[in-house]
Design a protein around this motif. Structure first.
Motif, PDB file in Angstrom:
ATOM      1  N   TYR A  11     -37.296   0.322 -17.488  1.00 23.95           N
ATOM      2  CA  TYR A  11     -36.717   0.698 -16.208  1.00 23.95           C
ATOM      3  C   TYR A  11     -35.524  -0.198 -15.876  1.00 23.95           C
ATOM      4  O   TYR A  11     -34.474   0.281 -15.448  1.00 23.95           O
ATOM      5  CB  TYR A  11     -37.803   0.573 -15.132  1.00 23.95           C
ATOM      6  N   CYS A  12     -35.664  -1.489 -16.130  1.00 23.06           N
ATOM      7  CA  CYS A  12     -34.595  -2.442 -15.819  1.00 23.06           C
ATOM      8  C   CYS A  12     -33.358  -2.237 -16.685  1.00 23.06           C
ATOM      9  O   CYS A  12     -32.250  -2.509 -16.256  1.00 23.06           O
ATOM     10  CB  CYS A  12     -35.096  -3.873 -15.981  1.00 23.06           C
ATOM     11  N   ARG A  13     -33.524  -1.768 -17.908  1.00 18.94           N
ATOM     12  CA  ARG A  13     -32.381  -1.532 -18.787  1.00 18.94           C
ATOM     13  C   ARG A  13     -31.416  -0.504 -18.210  1.00 18.94           C
ATOM     14  O   ARG A  13     -30.241  -0.520 -18.520  1.00 18.94           O
ATOM     15  CB  ARG A  13     -32.846  -1.034 -20.152  1.00 18.94           C
ATOM     16  N   LYS A  14     -31.909   0.392 -17.393  1.00 16.11           N
ATOM     17  CA  LYS A  14     -31.071   1.444 -16.822  1.00 16.11           C
ATOM     18  C   LYS A  14     -30.393   1.023 -15.522  1.00 16.11           C
ATOM     19  O   LYS A  14     -29.615   1.776 -14.961  1.00 16.11           O
ATOM     20  CB  LYS A  14     -31.920   2.693 -16.577  1.00 16.11           C
ATOM     21  N   CYS A  15     -30.693  -0.181 -15.034  1.00 14.33           N
ATOM     22  CA  CYS A  15     -30.141  -0.664 -13.772  1.00 14.33           C
ATOM     23  C   CYS A  15     -28.768  -1.293 -13.975  1.00 14.33           C
ATOM     24  O   CYS A  15     -28.522  -1.965 -14.972  1.00 14.33           O
ATOM     25  CB  CYS A  15     -31.087  -1.703 -13.164  1.00 14.33           C
ATOM     26  N   LYS A  16     -27.877  -1.093 -13.032  1.00 15.97           N
ATOM     27  CA  LYS A  16     -26.522  -1.637 -13.170  1.00 15.97           C
ATOM     28  C   LYS A  16     -26.486  -3.152 -13.019  1.00 15.97           C
ATOM     29  O   LYS A  16     -25.509  -3.778 -13.389  1.00 15.97           O
ATOM     30  CB  LYS A  16     -25.572  -0.974 -12.187  1.00 15.97           C
ATOM     31  N   TYR A  17     -27.535  -3.763 -12.492  1.00 13.29           N
ATOM     32  CA  TYR A  17     -27.579  -5.210 -12.321  1.00 13.29           C
ATOM     33  C   TYR A  17     -28.172  -5.937 -13.526  1.00 13.29           C
ATOM     34  O   TYR A  17     -28.179  -7.155 -13.568  1.00 13.29           O
ATOM     35  CB  TYR A  17     -28.383  -5.586 -11.078  1.00 13.29           C
ATOM     36  N   SER A  18     -28.682  -5.204 -14.517  1.00 14.81           N
ATOM     37  CA  SER A  18     -29.320  -5.859 -15.664  1.00 14.81           C
ATOM     38  C   SER A  18     -28.280  -6.410 -16.628  1.00 14.81           C
ATOM     39  O   SER A  18     -27.211  -5.849 -16.817  1.00 14.81           O
ATOM     40  CB  SER A  18     -30.237  -4.879 -16.394  1.00 14.81           C
ATOM     41  N   THR A  24     -33.962  -8.883 -27.154  1.00 15.41           N
ATOM     42  CA  THR A  24     -35.213  -8.494 -26.509  1.00 15.41           C
ATOM     43  C   THR A  24     -35.274  -8.844 -25.029  1.00 15.41           C
ATOM     44  O   THR A  24     -36.091  -8.287 -24.314  1.00 15.41           O
ATOM     45  CB  THR A  24     -36.411  -9.162 -27.210  1.00 15.41           C
ATOM     46  N   ASP A  25     -34.441  -9.764 -24.556  1.00 12.29           N
ATOM     47  CA  ASP A  25     -34.520 -10.231 -23.181  1.00 12.29           C
ATOM     48  C   ASP A  25     -33.498  -9.536 -22.284  1.00 12.29           C
ATOM     49  O   ASP A  25     -32.348  -9.353 -22.654  1.00 12.29           O
ATOM     50  CB  ASP A  25     -34.270 -11.734 -23.096  1.00 12.29           C
ATOM     51  N   ILE A  26     -33.943  -9.191 -21.077  1.00 16.03           N
ATOM     52  CA  ILE A  26     -33.065  -8.616 -20.064  1.00 16.03           C
ATOM     53  C   ILE A  26     -33.214  -9.461 -18.806  1.00 16.03           C
ATOM     54  O   ILE A  26     -34.316  -9.817 -18.399  1.00 16.03           O
ATOM     55  CB  ILE A  26     -33.429  -7.160 -19.769  1.00 16.03           C
ATOM     56  N   ILE A  27     -32.093  -9.783 -18.176  1.00 20.58           N
ATOM     57  CA  ILE A  27     -32.086 -10.621 -16.982  1.00 20.58           C
ATOM     58  C   ILE A  27     -31.532  -9.813 -15.816  1.00 20.58           C
ATOM     59  O   ILE A  27     -30.574  -9.057 -15.975  1.00 20.58           O
ATOM     60  CB  ILE A  27     -31.211 -11.867 -17.209  1.00 20.58           C
ATOM     61  N   CYS A  28     -32.110 -10.000 -14.638  1.00 21.57           N
ATOM     62  CA  CYS A  28     -31.600  -9.350 -13.436  1.00 21.57           C
ATOM     63  C   CYS A  28     -30.405 -10.140 -12.915  1.00 21.57           C
ATOM     64  O   CYS A  28     -30.513 -11.318 -12.606  1.00 21.57           O
ATOM     65  CB  CYS A  28     -32.677  -9.268 -12.361  1.00 21.57           C
ATOM     66  N   GLY A  29     -29.253  -9.503 -12.807  1.00 23.07           N
ATOM     67  CA  GLY A  29     -28.033 -10.152 -12.347  1.00 23.07           C
ATOM     68  C   GLY A  29     -27.676  -9.767 -10.926  1.00 23.07           C
ATOM     69  O   GLY A  29     -26.513  -9.848 -10.536  1.00 23.07           O
ATOM     70  N   TYR A  30     -28.659  -9.370 -10.130  1.00 28.35           N
ATOM     71  CA  TYR A  30     -28.404  -8.934  -8.750  1.00 28.35           C
ATOM     72  C   TYR A  30     -27.751 -10.034  -7.930  1.00 28.35           C
ATOM     73  O   TYR A  30     -26.794  -9.788  -7.206  1.00 28.35           O
ATOM     74  CB  TYR A  30     -29.714  -8.487  -8.094  1.00 28.35           C
ATOM     75  N   ILE A  31     -28.232 -11.262  -8.053  1.00 25.61           N
ATOM     76  CA  ILE A  31     -27.706 -12.367  -7.255  1.00 25.61           C
ATOM     77  C   ILE A  31     -26.245 -12.673  -7.614  1.00 25.61           C
ATOM     78  O   ILE A  31     -25.444 -13.016  -6.751  1.00 25.61           O
ATOM     79  CB  ILE A  31     -28.586 -13.629  -7.374  1.00 25.61           C
ATOM     80  N   VAL A  32     -25.881 -12.508  -8.873  1.00 27.85           N
ATOM     81  CA  VAL A  32     -24.508 -12.765  -9.303  1.00 27.85           C
ATOM     82  C   VAL A  32     -23.567 -11.681  -8.778  1.00 27.85           C
ATOM     83  O   VAL A  32     -22.464 -11.963  -8.315  1.00 27.85           O
ATOM     84  CB  VAL A  32     -24.434 -12.845 -10.841  1.00 27.85           C
ATOM     85  N   ALA A  33     -24.013 -10.446  -8.826  1.00 22.21           N
ATOM     86  CA  ALA A  33     -23.173  -9.319  -8.421  1.00 22.21           C
ATOM     87  C   ALA A  33     -22.983  -9.229  -6.911  1.00 22.21           C
ATOM     88  O   ALA A  33     -21.913  -8.852  -6.440  1.00 22.21           O
ATOM     89  CB  ALA A  33     -23.769  -8.018  -8.939  1.00 22.21           C
ATOM     90  N   THR A  34     -24.014  -9.586  -6.137  1.00 19.42           N
ATOM     91  CA  THR A  34     -23.955  -9.381  -4.689  1.00 19.42           C
ATOM     92  C   THR A  34     -23.905 -10.665  -3.869  1.00 19.42           C
ATOM     93  O   THR A  34     -23.703 -10.600  -2.661  1.00 19.42           O
ATOM     94  CB  THR A  34     -25.180  -8.583  -4.215  1.00 19.42           C
ATOM     95  N   PHE A  48     -32.885  -1.131  -7.476  1.00 18.48           N
ATOM     96  CA  PHE A  48     -32.454  -0.368  -8.643  1.00 18.48           C
ATOM     97  C   PHE A  48     -31.315   0.584  -8.286  1.00 18.48           C
ATOM     98  O   PHE A  48     -31.376   1.327  -7.331  1.00 18.48           O
ATOM     99  CB  PHE A  48     -33.618   0.442  -9.213  1.00 18.48           C
ATOM    100  N   GLU A  49     -30.252   0.495  -9.093  1.00 18.32           N
ATOM    101  CA  GLU A  49     -29.159   1.463  -9.023  1.00 18.32           C
ATOM    102  C   GLU A  49     -28.805   1.834 -10.447  1.00 18.32           C
ATOM    103  O   GLU A  49     -28.621   0.958 -11.286  1.00 18.32           O
ATOM    104  CB  GLU A  49     -27.943   0.862  -8.310  1.00 18.32           C
ATOM    105  N   LYS A  50     -28.723   3.115 -10.714  1.00 20.23           N
ATOM    106  CA  LYS A  50     -28.475   3.585 -12.068  1.00 20.23           C
ATOM    107  C   LYS A  50     -27.082   3.187 -12.533  1.00 20.23           C
ATOM    108  O   LYS A  50     -26.128   3.226 -11.765  1.00 20.23           O
ATOM    109  CB  LYS A  50     -28.622   5.101 -12.115  1.00 20.23           C
ATOM    110  N   LYS A  51     -26.979   2.807 -13.817  1.00 18.21           N
ATOM    111  CA  LYS A  51     -25.692   2.446 -14.410  1.00 18.21           C
ATOM    112  C   LYS A  51     -24.809   3.678 -14.518  1.00 18.21           C
ATOM    113  O   LYS A  51     -25.293   4.776 -14.768  1.00 18.21           O
ATOM    114  CB  LYS A  51     -25.881   1.904 -15.828  1.00 18.21           C
TER     115      LYS A  51
END
Length: 60
Positions: A11-18, A24-34, A48-51
């Motif tokens: 699910y996170c791979r499809k998010c624009k903030y990932s 193998t690792d995915i990090i949430c970049g929400y704090i960096v973007a906003t 979640f926002e779709k890429k």
């Protein structure tokens, strides 16, 4: 933004903030973007926002 959703890496791979950290690792970049904290625990997300699709560059 929407309702709180139980998340997985698929699910996170499809998010624009990932961010892809490694193969193998995915990090949430929400704090960096906003510049704001996510405010939700790991494994539950309401940000979640779709890429958008990337466009191919055509060579002339």
């Amino acid at each position: 933004m929407g309702e709180m959703t139980k998340t997985s890496t698929k699910y996170c791979r499809k998010c624009k903030y990932s961010w892809k950290h490694s193969d193998t690792d995915i990090i949430c970049g929400y704090i960096v973007a906003t510049q704001m904290r996510r405010g939700c625990p790991v494994g539950m997300c309401d940000k979640f926002e779709k890429k958008g699709r990337k466009r191919k560059v055509q060579l002339k």
